[in-house]
Every structure is written in structure tokens, then in C-alpha cells.
Design an enzyme around this catalytic site. Structure first.
Site, mmCIF file in Angstrom:
data_model
loop_
_atom_site.group_PDB
_atom_site.id
_atom_site.type_symbol
_atom_site.label_atom_id
_atom_site.label_comp_id
_atom_site.label_asym_id
_atom_site.label_seq_id
_atom_site.Cartn_x
_atom_site.Cartn_y
_atom_site.Cartn_z
ATOM 1 N N CYS A 31 34.258 40.942 11.618
ATOM 2 C CA CYS A 31 33.749 41.989 11.055
ATOM 3 C C CYS A 31 32.703 42.026 10.164
ATOM 4 O O CYS A 31 31.851 42.961 10.160
ATOM 5 C CB CYS A 31 35.053 42.865 10.417
ATOM 6 S SG CYS A 31 36.791 42.606 10.909
ATOM 7 N N CYS A 34 28.686 42.915 10.845
ATOM 8 C CA CYS A 34 28.158 44.331 10.864
ATOM 9 C C CYS A 34 28.580 45.038 9.922
ATOM 10 O O CYS A 34 27.874 46.048 9.390
ATOM 11 C CB CYS A 34 28.653 44.918 12.265
ATOM 12 S SG CYS A 34 28.068 44.214 13.755
ATOM 13 N N HIS A 35 29.756 44.880 9.337
ATOM 14 C CA HIS A 35 30.190 45.677 8.352
ATOM 15 C C HIS A 35 30.037 45.250 6.742
ATOM 16 O O HIS A 35 30.146 46.157 5.940
ATOM 17 C CB HIS A 35 31.887 46.237 8.222
ATOM 18 C CG HIS A 35 31.998 46.837 9.740
ATOM 19 N ND1 HIS A 35 31.753 48.055 9.971
ATOM 20 C CD2 HIS A 35 32.517 46.458 10.815
ATOM 21 C CE1 HIS A 35 32.444 48.103 11.258
ATOM 22 N NE2 HIS A 35 32.680 47.553 11.892
ATOM 23 N N MET A 73 31.259 49.199 18.548
ATOM 24 C CA MET A 73 32.027 48.300 18.168
ATOM 25 C C MET A 73 33.079 47.558 19.380
ATOM 26 O O MET A 73 33.524 48.379 20.103
ATOM 27 C CB MET A 73 33.329 48.815 17.315
ATOM 28 C CG MET A 73 34.148 47.677 16.735
ATOM 29 S SD MET A 73 34.838 48.244 15.095
ATOM 30 C CE MET A 73 36.544 47.947 15.650
ATOM 31 N N HIS A 316 16.301 42.986 11.191
ATOM 32 C CA HIS A 316 17.379 42.180 11.957
ATOM 33 C C HIS A 316 16.468 41.067 12.321
ATOM 34 O O HIS A 316 15.817 40.074 11.565
ATOM 35 C CB HIS A 316 18.067 42.715 12.808
ATOM 36 C CG HIS A 316 19.061 42.076 13.333
ATOM 37 N ND1 HIS A 316 20.380 41.815 12.501
ATOM 38 C CD2 HIS A 316 19.450 41.501 14.366
ATOM 39 C CE1 HIS A 316 21.114 40.976 13.221
ATOM 40 N NE2 HIS A 316 20.774 40.727 14.497
ATOM 41 N N HIS A 358 17.173 44.752 19.833
ATOM 42 C CA HIS A 358 17.489 43.455 19.540
ATOM 43 C C HIS A 358 16.516 42.712 20.447
ATOM 44 O O HIS A 358 16.975 42.272 21.524
ATOM 45 C CB HIS A 358 18.797 43.443 20.007
ATOM 46 C CG HIS A 358 19.419 42.058 19.505
ATOM 47 N ND1 HIS A 358 19.063 40.841 20.292
ATOM 48 C CD2 HIS A 358 20.363 41.637 18.496
ATOM 49 C CE1 HIS A 358 19.851 39.799 19.537
ATOM 50 N NE2 HIS A 358 20.534 40.111 18.658
#
Lengths: 529, 529
Positions: A31, A34-35, A73, A316, A358
Site C-alpha cells: 500500500c 501509492c498511499h 487500485m 515520478h 508512466h
């Protein structure tokens, strides 16, 4: 004290300390990327218990989302990655107070730093008889291994133990060393000049990391390495030959647009400038690119110089344009590609692209009309954005999307090409269907209007594999793609002809498990993509 | 959630939410400066409840220490600053969990920023008929006021409301503006060219601050201001004319020697370089000096450049040498003075001095034997350290204590001289005895072997005043010293002849309450000390 309090409240949610610990482990592995460790959200949403409660998300609702996925997700339950009892646990865990993540100090790095082969005992010229410049370093992700494969003979040369879930490999400028960085913050150096590839040094630099690179400017080649950390949010400069830690600099700071303070202000991608003794570090949540000058590190009393450039938020991954002057980086949550000029040290452009770009490092070629271009795929859009990168020769196209290519599916992670190949290749490992996951597509670089060639890779779906990461060999005559299956299943890497797109051979064996990225020494060392 | 938890535990210590709030206020005003908002210690010791308990400090023991003082800590009870019920409260407060300090974002600064007189409505040449370059800005500390006093006539020109406990004033390069910074993080600009001094802009920059300066390099005069904050630990760049916030940069980071992470890594003193468009910021707990380049702030896409130089820990206050090339700064808790070369941007020396050096900005003169020297007094030592500052002309004395002068008492805060005065003057406001607090001493600058002239200031002890801060007028013919008494008591400022040391006059009046620092426009603007 804080730990006791959190423990007490977790008990109130019905979790034992052991379950709390298990929840932390699962959260960290599945998790946090991303979170965020602090659950404040980044690419994924905010998951603080107060937020979940405010949104009316009950334990049952959370279980349903973890099981079936939602938006970007993954369906952790349906995919079989989390078992029902783990999902029960995670729903409770997410409604418990956020545990304070552990610290990791400079002293910790020093204590967890090992030189396996001192520099004086390493070869001064290649001792292998193989064509080491055409080696591929293949990440065996869930095995905690990197396999070195001979690109000429396709033979397995050596399997080396690395950290958990290696994220990337980067080559020293001369290609001799592979620098490895894993999601557990462990960095390693693999020496390819030894009789057989050898792990010569390692350091646990932080608790979660995604990027590594070395000093590549003339006169500093291989002198320093730098690791970009997710937690603690910082960057650490290490000796390039031994990984001895030299300097740790925090990146905790402010969101540029709002001034909110971020403990989790993570270092995403890093590249090494060819124009000055600098690294380009992308600071994700805050929205800055930092140019870090490494030229004065060995001079007593001299500063480390950090140039902080404001950018879009959520930087990113990214790569150089063809001239290696401009660095293009995805600001993925805001659907932008930002451009940094490494020569002048400045922000050049913010280019609107599709949903969640991406690029990996992206793909570069010279288009007959648009001139030099760079392209990125998208995770949440069935598009590839082609961007003009030549402000001098083709100013009318510079820093604009000159072509938005439709693809058969969202869920692309990597695109790649090579000067010797007429094709731009794309994978779809995070697409919603197994068919798309097993499929590759190729476009003619010079004729983007033409429909692509797409093909499902035979045997991939049989082992529930996702085809991922395209990498060319040294002379550009072939490209490799990994079949990323489950850890329990031996898998394969397919080798394709760069011109005909025909399968030439497969690299197989019991050792080929969870192959993901596979980095060619020559192309990685020379930023050819 | 965290707030609730802390609240719950505080209740366990027998504190109501109101008492907790009162404890926070007292702690912030009396304790945080030395012990830190997070109680992790800096100049003062660690005061986290776990530490106090481990050290066996019971509620009664803590009460005794707050009442009677200990080491460098004032006797808050005996001095009548805290009442017995407040001391009871503080003992309980210190044994309660540390409350999370509030945040202060860029948006908060913007919301609390006011321009009272737009730049276009300000005079373009002095409209006052007074000799404004010889104005003194007198801090009336506990009144939340700054008084502008005419240095020629000694008349009160104007009293202006400022933030709580103003810490310092700094002048713009042309002297026209006073920049004010208070312990409540409020910054103000006072325009001395108006018919009468006028508050033209203000901004609440943070919750606790100690330093402010402006851009002084040629071409950038007055363009920017910078505030160094204690909490949140950061620096904020503002428009030099309006205080509009431009940029906020966090200084939270690592202790250079251990790698421990510090949320409280405070910005102590700031000076503005004469050699480049840079500020020199001293980062206290971590032990770094940051050179911050302000030359590209107005250029789109360009970075803010921060040069981070490792120094000793606990940097506090300091000043320029006579050439204004070298900045000397006290690393007070480690008994050092560090030297930074503003021309080359590098660390030059770490000089052992006495216990808790406190230079203010220090004192500069040319000694017949040692050449150019700079001196600092000490809070916890009865010494003044005189340091050689001329590596080219007097290399044998450079960055060495050439003379350690014995003083009659510890507790010195400021020393000062002027090119036109033969004397080096020192105060003793934090000395342990009322006699010493009321006393001033003067040494012959050219003959440091000779005993000083010391005198108790008549009337000071009668009002329990501490004589503090020495400042010369524009032509150096006189110096002023404040009698810092209680807020309830009208006090005075004594004006002395620079040559004879005879009292010339006193500035008195009902308005003269809690006078502390008093800054002469010309000397402050031109760094004459």
C-alpha cells in the site's frame, strides 16, 4: 510513549500487537508505494482513519475495495495477492491510528554497510572472457535476486542475492558496475569485471527507496553514488566504489503550491547530468526538482549545493531527451510531463499529457517531420504521448504533444526503442485484462499514423504472466521482454528480432521466477532508450 | 486524534484543557527558546516527560528547579516572573506528553500579511526634517512596541505597535526602513522617510522567529527580505518592500555529526553577504550554515540555490569581521566560534572559546599588535574572547583567541565598540547578582592588559533594572545603554560620552518601559560594530 498510545488504540480496534505488526508489513509492501507510509496519499488516496471514517468507509466497505479494487487500485483479493484473513486484518489496520514509521539514521546506515571485496582486490581490467558490455541484469523481483545473463549466448552467468523487490539497476559510466536499489532501501554494487559477477559492496541506506545513480560527469566518473529514499524522505550520498555513506540530506519540506508541510516528500527518479557535476533528483509530493552538486564533497569546509526548482507535484519517473540535455519527468497524478534543462539548471515546460503517464525512461527517436521526439505511455489511459524535444531545430514542435497515439488498452508501464530498430514497443502489464497483460504492440516510428502490430505472447496467459519491460541488446538487433508471473511458477524472457519482431528465442529455466526489469549494460551506461 | 490522546494523558496528570493551554503559553514564552518547542533540548536540556522521569525528577523537584533556577537557567520563581501556582502548573505540564505544536503554512502567511502603505504612496525622498540616519529604534520588549528616538535631540519621535517581544531590528542598506522581527514571528517594516515613522507593512511569518535581514548586494538592495524561523523550522523569503511572502524553505533535517533527524532545526542569526547575492543563515540544532542565493527568485523556472556548509552544532548569533568578508558565529552550547568565508562560501575555522559565547554581532577593531580583531563575551564565563581576523596581514593570529580578557562576572550579553571610541564596552544583564546587572565595564581597546573601568549605573538597581545592549550613535561620539526593568516600571536609557565614559543624559518618560535593544540606523545599515 507514542508507540504505546497507538498500540492502545489499535487494541481498541481489536488488533493484537502481532496483528498490528503484520498489518504494518502488508501495508508497507502493498500500500505504502501509492498511499504513503503516513497514509496521507500521493498517487493513491488519503487513507488516514479520520478520512476513511469521514467518507463513511466501514470495515466491510474497505474489505470490499481491497478485494475487488477500485479506480487505479489493484484487486488485491481477486488477484490472489492478499488472502481473506489478511484483508480482514487490513480493514481493521486502516481504521487504526497510523503507526509512527521507524527512523533510520546515518549511524544506522554505517552499521549496515559492508564491503565484500575491497577496491584494491578488484580486477583492474575485465577478467571475464564474456562480452560483459552485452550482459543483462535481470531483476527476479520476488526472489530478492538479480540474475546476470549473457546477451550474446543467453546463458545465465550468475544469480546474486539482493534486497527485497529490487526496483532498478543503473550502470556506472564505464558499465563495469551494476548499482542495485531495492524497495527495502538496500543498495548493492555488482562488479561485472570479476571472473564471475560479484557482489562487492552493500548498504542499507533507508527503509524504502526507488532510485540510485552515480556521478558521471568528466573527472568524477564512479566517484559517488546517490540513493533517493521514500522513507525517511531524503537522499544519501555514498562512496561510488564502496557505498560508504558520506552525506544524508532531508527532503521533508513544503508543497510548493500550498505551503503544506510534508514529512513524506519522497525522492522518485534520479539521473546524472552530462553537463555539470550534478544529479537531478525528483522530489515527488512537494513538486520540486533538486540539482545536487557533488563536486565539492571532498573539499573540507565546502558546501553541498542544492538548486531547488519548482515543478508540478507528484514527479515520478522520466528520462533524457536524445541530446541528453533535457530531462523529461512524469508528474503522474496531475497528468503532466515536466521538462528540466540540465545545461542551464532551469524548468522549461509543463506539458499536459494523458492520465497517469508512466514513461520509465521514455523512448527517443528522430521523427521525419517532428524531429527529435520523446514518448511516454500511460497507466490509466490508452494513449502514448509523443513530445517534440528539439527547441532549436524544430521550435514549432518543442515541448508539445505532437502526436497522441491510441493504444489497445490502458495499463502500459514501459515503452522503448533503439536507434537501430524501426519500432516503438509497448507493454501492458497493469491493463485490466489477462489478454492485454500478455500482449505487446509495436508502431513504426516513422509512420505513427499506421496501425500498430500487436501480438499476444504465446504461453504467457497459461502461467498468468504479465509481459513487462522492453530492453534492447547492445547492438540493437534484438529486444527482451519479461514474463512476470507468480513466484511459484518458473517463467521466461522472450527475445525478439528488432527488425522483424519475430521471436528468436526464450530464456527459461527454474531460476526464471518473477523476472521484471532487465537492464542491458551498454544501453544503461550510455542512456540509450 | 493525536490532540485527543495528548489531552487524555494530560488529564491523567491532573491538568484541565484550560490549564494545558496555559502551560503551553508559559512554556512557549519562557522555556521554548532554550529547550525547544518539542522539548528535545538545545541550549537548555531535554525536557521530555520520559527523560524527566528517567532522571528521577519528581513534580516537587521540578518545582524547586523552576523556582530557584539551576546552571544557566534563571530562577523563574525567585525573580518573580512565574508565580507559585504557575510553577505548580508547569511541573505538571512538563510531566505530561509534549503537545504537537501547531502548523503555519504559506497560506497562513498570506492571510496574515498586510500592506498598510503601498509602495506607490511612500515618499521618494525623506519627508522628515530630522536627521533620520541617526534615529535609534528602541525595542520596548514587553510592551510590543518599537520607539523611534532622535539620536541628535534624544526626543521620542514615534511609538509603533509591533509583535510580541521584538527580538531585533535590521536596517535596509540605505537605512530608510527598519525591519522588525518578534518572537511571535511577526515581521514589520517601519518607514523612516515619512513625515513621521510609519508602519508600512507587516506579515505573520511563523509562530516563533529570531532573525530578519534584507538583500544588500549591489542591484538587489531592498528587493527581498528573509525571516529565520524557530517554529516551524524554516526560512521565508518576502518581498523587501511589502513583505508579500514569496518562498518558504524547510530547515528540518539531520544533525550533521550523528544523522539524528530534527523537526526543530531552527534558523538563528542571518546576515546579508556583501560579496554575492546571498544570505548567510545559521541552522542551529543541526549544525550547518546555509548560503541562500536570492538572485534568481524573480526568474521563471530558475532555482533557489542553497549551499549547505557543515559547522559546529548550536549556532546562535554572530557578526562580520572588520572586512565584512568573514562571518563569525557562536556555537554556544559547544563553546566555539565558527568562521564562514562569505567570499569563497566555505567554512574556515572552529575556534574554542569560553562557556556559552554570546557575541550579539560582536565587536571589531584594529589592535596595535594583533591587527584586526573581533570579540565575543560569554553568558556562563567571566571572559571576553578576542580573536584575530586578518589571515593575510596577521596570519599568526588569524582565527585564534589572541587574548582572553577576564571580566568581573559571567552573564554578559553584548559587547560593542566604534572606530571613533577608544573603549570596548560590556554589559552583564544575565549575571547572577543585581550589582553586576546594573554594572557596565569598559576596556581600552589598544591596551587589553589594563584593568577595565567598571561602574554601577545610578538608579538601575532601584528599579531592579538590568543594563543591556550598547549601541553607538552615527558619528560614534556617544553610546546608549538600556535599563531593562519590569513592564510596570518606567525606566531609562543612559547616553554616555564615547571618549570620557561620562553620562551625558538620560532618555526617560512614562513610555520607556522594558527597553532592550536599541539600533542606530547608520551603524545598523552599515554593519558598524
Amino acid at each position: 510513549m507514542a508507540v504505546l498510545l497507538v498500540g492502545a488504540l489499535a487494541l481498541a480496534q481489536g488488533l493484537t500487537p502481532e496483528q498490528m505488526e503484520q498489518g504494518k508489513q502488508i501495508y508497507f509492501q502493498q500500500c505504502a508505494g501509492c498511499h504513503g507510509v503516513l497514509r496521507k496519499g500521493a498517487t493513491g488516496k488519503n487513507l488516514e482513519p479520520e478520512t476513511l471514517k469521514k467518507e463513511g468507509l466501514t470495515e466491510d466497505a474497505i474489505k470490499a475495495i481491497i478485494t475487488n479494487g477500485m479506480g487505479g487500485m489493484p484487486a488485491w483479493g481477486k488477484l490472489g495477492i492478499l488472502k481473506p484473513d489478511e484483508i480482514d486484518l487490513m480493514a481493521k489496520f486502516l481504521l487504526s491510528p497510523v503507526p509512527e514509521p521507524p527512523a533510520w539514521t546515518f549511524e544506522d546506515i554505517k552499521k549496515n554497510w559492508k564491503v565484500h571485496v575491497p577496491v584494491s582486490q578488484r580486477p583492474t581490467k575485465p577478467e571475464t572472457t564474456r562480452n560483459w558490455q552485452n550482459f543483462f541484469g535481470v531483476i527476479l523481483r520476488d526472489m530478492g535476486q538479480v540474475a546476470i545473463v549473457d546477451g550474446d549466448t543467453k546463458e545465465l552467468v550468475k544469480i546474486l542475492p539482493t534486497g527485497y523487490a529490487t526496483h532498478i539497476l543503473r550502470s556506472s559510466k564505464d558499465g563495469r558496475y551494476f548499482y542495485v536499489i531495492g524497495r527495502d532501501g538496500r543498495a548493492e554494487i555488482i562488479d561485472l569485471w570479476s571472473k564471475e559477477p560479484t557482489l562487492v559492496a552493500e548498504a542499507k541506506v533507508c527503509l524504502d527507496a526507488r532510485s540510485i545513480d552515480t556521478s558521471k560527469y568528466e573527472g568524477y566518473e564512479g566517484k559517488y553514488a546517490v540513493v533517493g529514499c521514500y522513507w525517511p524522505s531524503n537522499f544519501v550520498i555514498l562512496d561510488g566504489q564502496t557505498l560508504e555513506p558520506i552525506k544524508m540530506v532531508s527532503t521533508q519540506g513544503y508543497v510548493q503550491s500550498t505551503g503544506e508541510f510534508l514529512r513524506e516528500n519522497r525522492v522518485a527518479s534520479i539521473v546524472s547530468s552530462h553537463f555539470s557535476p550534478e544529479w537531478i533528483l525528483n522530489i515527488k509530493e512537494g513538486g520540486q526538482t533538486w540539482l545536487v552538486d557533488y563536486s565539492k564533497l571532498n573539499l573540507k569546509g565546502k558546501p553541498i549545493v542544492v538548486k531547488m526548482i519548482d515543478t508540478d507535484r507528484f514527479l515520478h519517473d522520466g528520462g533524457w531527451d536524445l541530446s541528453k540535455r533535457y530531462f523529461l519527468v512524469a508528474a503522474n497524478a496531475v497528468k503532466k510531463v515536466d521538462v528540466i534543462d540540465a545545461k542551464t539548471g532551469s524548468f522549461v515546460a509543463s506539458i499536459p499529457v494523458g492520465n497517469k503517464p508512466h514513461p520509465g525512461r521514455g523512448a527517443n527517436w528522430v521523427h521525419p517531420e517532428y524531429g527529435p521526439v520523446w514518448a511516454t505511455g500511460h497507466i490509466k489511459d490508452n494513449k502514448i504521448a509523443v513530445i517534440g524535444t528539439d527547441p532549436e531545430g524544430h521550435p514549432q514542435y518543442a515541448w508539445k504533444v505532437v502526436k497522441m497515439i491510441e493504444t489497445m488498452s490502458p495499463g502500459n508501464l514501459f515503452i522503448k526503442t533503439h536507434p537501430k530498430s524501426p519500432w516503438l514497443i509497448a507493454d501492458f502489464p497493469v491493463a485490466p485484462t489477462p489478454e492485454a497483460n500478455a500482449t505487446l504492440c509495436a508502431w513504426e516510428k516513422d509512420n505513427l499514423e499506421k496501425d500498430p502490430v500487436c501480438w499476444e505472447v504465446p504461453g504467457a496467459r497459461d502461467i498468468h504472466a504479465r509481459m513487462v519491460h522492453i530492453e534492447f541488446n547492445k547492438d540493437g538487433s534484438e529486444f527482451w521482454v519479461s514474463a512476470w508471473a507468480n513466484k511459484d511458477t518458473p517463467s521466461f524472457i522472450v527475445v525478439y528480432d528488432s527488425y522483424t519482431l519475430q521471436e528468436k528465442t526464450r530464456i527459461t529455466g527454474d531460476w526464471v521466477r518473477t523476472p521484471t526489469g532487465h537492464f542491458n549494460v551498454y544501453n544503461t551506461a550510455n542512456d540509450i532508450y
